[in-house]
Scaffold this motif. Structure first.
Motif, PDB file in Angstrom:
ATOM      1  N   HIS A  64      -3.779  -0.444   3.148  1.00 10.70           N
ATOM      2  CA  HIS A  64      -5.072  -0.675   2.503  1.00 10.70           C
ATOM      3  C   HIS A  64      -6.036   0.482   2.788  1.00 10.70           C
ATOM      4  CE1 HIS A  64      -3.981  -4.818   1.381  1.00 10.70           C
ATOM      5  NE2 HIS A  64      -3.420  -4.894   2.589  1.00 10.70           N
ATOM      6  N   PHE A  65      -5.618   1.685   2.444  1.00  8.86           N
ATOM      7  CA  PHE A  65      -6.484   2.856   2.571  1.00  8.86           C
ATOM      8  C   PHE A  65      -5.976   3.919   1.600  1.00  8.86           C
ATOM      9  CE2 PHE A  65      -3.253   2.882   5.911  1.00  8.86           C
ATOM     10  CZ  PHE A  65      -2.610   4.091   5.687  1.00  8.86           C
ATOM     11  N   PRO A  66      -6.827   4.887   1.220  1.00  5.47           N
ATOM     12  CA  PRO A  66      -6.406   5.921   0.275  1.00  5.47           C
ATOM     13  C   PRO A  66      -5.125   6.608   0.742  1.00  5.47           C
ATOM     14  CG  PRO A  66      -8.755   6.044   0.613  1.00  5.47           C
ATOM     15  CD  PRO A  66      -8.245   5.047   1.623  1.00  5.47           C
ATOM     16  N   SER A  67      -4.162   6.683  -0.140  1.00 11.02           N
ATOM     17  CA  SER A  67      -2.863   7.195   0.261  1.00 11.02           C
ATOM     18  C   SER A  67      -2.244   8.021  -0.855  1.00 11.02           C
ATOM     19  CB  SER A  67      -1.946   6.018   0.635  1.00 11.02           C
ATOM     20  OG  SER A  67      -0.716   6.465   1.136  1.00 11.02           O
ATOM     21  N   SER A  68      -1.085   8.553  -0.597  1.00 10.43           N
ATOM     22  CA  SER A  68      -0.283   9.291  -1.564  1.00 10.43           C
ATOM     23  C   SER A  68       1.168   8.976  -1.248  1.00 10.43           C
ATOM     24  CB  SER A  68      -0.544  10.794  -1.461  1.00 10.43           C
ATOM     25  OG  SER A  68      -0.012  11.286  -0.242  1.00 10.43           O
ATOM     26  N   ASN A  69       2.068   9.481  -2.047  1.00  9.78           N
ATOM     27  CA  ASN A  69       3.473   9.195  -1.792  1.00  9.78           C
ATOM     28  C   ASN A  69       3.927   9.805  -0.461  1.00  9.78           C
ATOM     29  OD1 ASN A  69       5.998   8.032  -3.074  1.00  9.78           O
ATOM     30  ND2 ASN A  69       6.702  10.074  -2.577  1.00  9.78           N
ATOM     31  N   ASN A  70       3.474  11.028  -0.171  1.00  8.27           N
ATOM     32  CA  ASN A  70       3.855  11.670   1.092  1.00  8.27           C
ATOM     33  C   ASN A  70       3.284  10.930   2.301  1.00  8.27           C
ATOM     34  OD1 ASN A  70       5.262  13.651  -0.268  1.00  8.27           O
ATOM     35  ND2 ASN A  70       3.568  15.092  -0.268  1.00  8.27           N
ATOM     36  N   VAL A  71       2.029  10.498   2.192  1.00  3.02           N
ATOM     37  CA  VAL A  71       1.409   9.738   3.282  1.00  3.02           C
ATOM     38  C   VAL A  71       2.167   8.429   3.502  1.00  3.02           C
ATOM     39  CG1 VAL A  71      -0.640   8.421   3.950  1.00  3.02           C
ATOM     40  CG2 VAL A  71      -0.885  10.752   3.105  1.00  3.02           C
ATOM     41  N   ALA A  72       2.520   7.745   2.415  1.00  4.81           N
ATOM     42  CA  ALA A  72       3.257   6.487   2.529  1.00  4.81           C
ATOM     43  C   ALA A  72       4.599   6.703   3.225  1.00  4.81           C
ATOM     44  CB  ALA A  72       3.464   5.873   1.149  1.00  4.81           C
ATOM     45  N   GLU A  73       5.277   7.809   2.924  1.00 11.15           N
ATOM     46  CA  GLU A  73       6.554   8.102   3.565  1.00 11.15           C
ATOM     47  C   GLU A  73       6.369   8.346   5.063  1.00 11.15           C
ATOM     48  OE1 GLU A  73       9.496   7.888   2.437  1.00 11.15           O
ATOM     49  OE2 GLU A  73       9.456   8.155   0.256  1.00 11.15           O
TER      50      GLU A  73
END
Length: 237
Positions: free
Chosen positions: A42-51
């Motif tokens: 529940h915070f601003p993310s991207s695909n790389n951050v999620a990985e």
């Protein structure tokens, strides 16, 4: 308390969708017992951050379980290359995430990180994609919510943290209003400068018994070299 001296296997995957980012984790014990986790970010993310969040969450769970030997598998070539020092960082945020992974690595006796095709990571991917579904959490799955990033990064919060290895046409999300559109580019090329070549560290250690000056880096290298072999002067994994 150490639960087992044999290798456990961990599959990790992060996903960015219209509803938000989420991660999926699958642990397989030496006795083939599976443990599954899904986490909603529940915070601003991207695909790389999620990985990276998937990898870091998995390492922390493994530490809590008392796992000391872990074989990690994920389909993000970019994250695997950055952690294994085969690829440079795109920006400071990715460097901060990678440093957190390195710090957690030291809590294990043996740890391996390997890239696998997406088709071999379906279980973790399905958990990540199902995290925001309205259906009930599947039986036997541990579900949780994460409201803050795993690392403290001082800099502009933006979705574009570098190239992503998300397959073209697969789960391309429409970014929420609080995120900038994520541009998908090719992965950065592996460093070719001999002075920065990641193989040099391994060759110095295996051929000339020359470990890095930093003690922690030397211990980390000693663990990783167990996954490599020298054949006529060439390094193979």
């Amino acid at each position: 308390m150490v639960v087992d001296q044999e290798y456990w296997t961990m599959y990790f995957d992060g996903s960015l969708m219209k509803k938000g980012a989420s991660i999926g984790l699958v642990f397989v014990s030496p006795l083939e017992v599976c443990m599954r986790y899904m986490v909603r970010l529940h915070f601003p993310s991207s695909n790389n951050v999620a990985e990276y969040e998937a990898l870091i969450n998995g390492l922390r769970i493994a530490i809590e379980l008392g796992i000391r030997r872990l074989d990690i598998r994920g389909n993000s070539q970019l994250i695997v290359n950055q952690v294994m020092k085969e690829s440079s960082y795109h920006n400071a945020k990715m460097a901060t995430y990678c440093q957190e992974v390195r710090w957690l690595e030291d809590r294990f006796d043996n740890l391996e990180l390997n890239h696998i095709p997406r088709r071999l990571n379906k279980a973790a991917g399905a958990l990540a994609k199902a995290a925001f579904d309205r259906e009930l959490v599947p039986m036997g799955v541990f579900a949780s919510d994460q409201h803050k990033p795993s690392v403290h990064y001082k800099g502009p919060e933006r979705a574009d943290d570098g190239p992503s290895d998300l397959a073209p046409g697969a789960d391309q999300p429409t970014a929420p209003s609080y995120l900038e559109v994520m541009e998908l580019e090719e992965e950065p090329a592996i460093e070719t400068d001999p002075l920065d070549d990641w193989k040099t560290l391994y060759l110095d250690y295996l051929l000339r018994d020359t470990p890095p000056m930093d003690k922690k880096e030397a211990q980390r290298l000693a663990r990783r070299t167990k996954s490599f072999v020298l054949v006529e002067g060439e390094l193979y994994k």
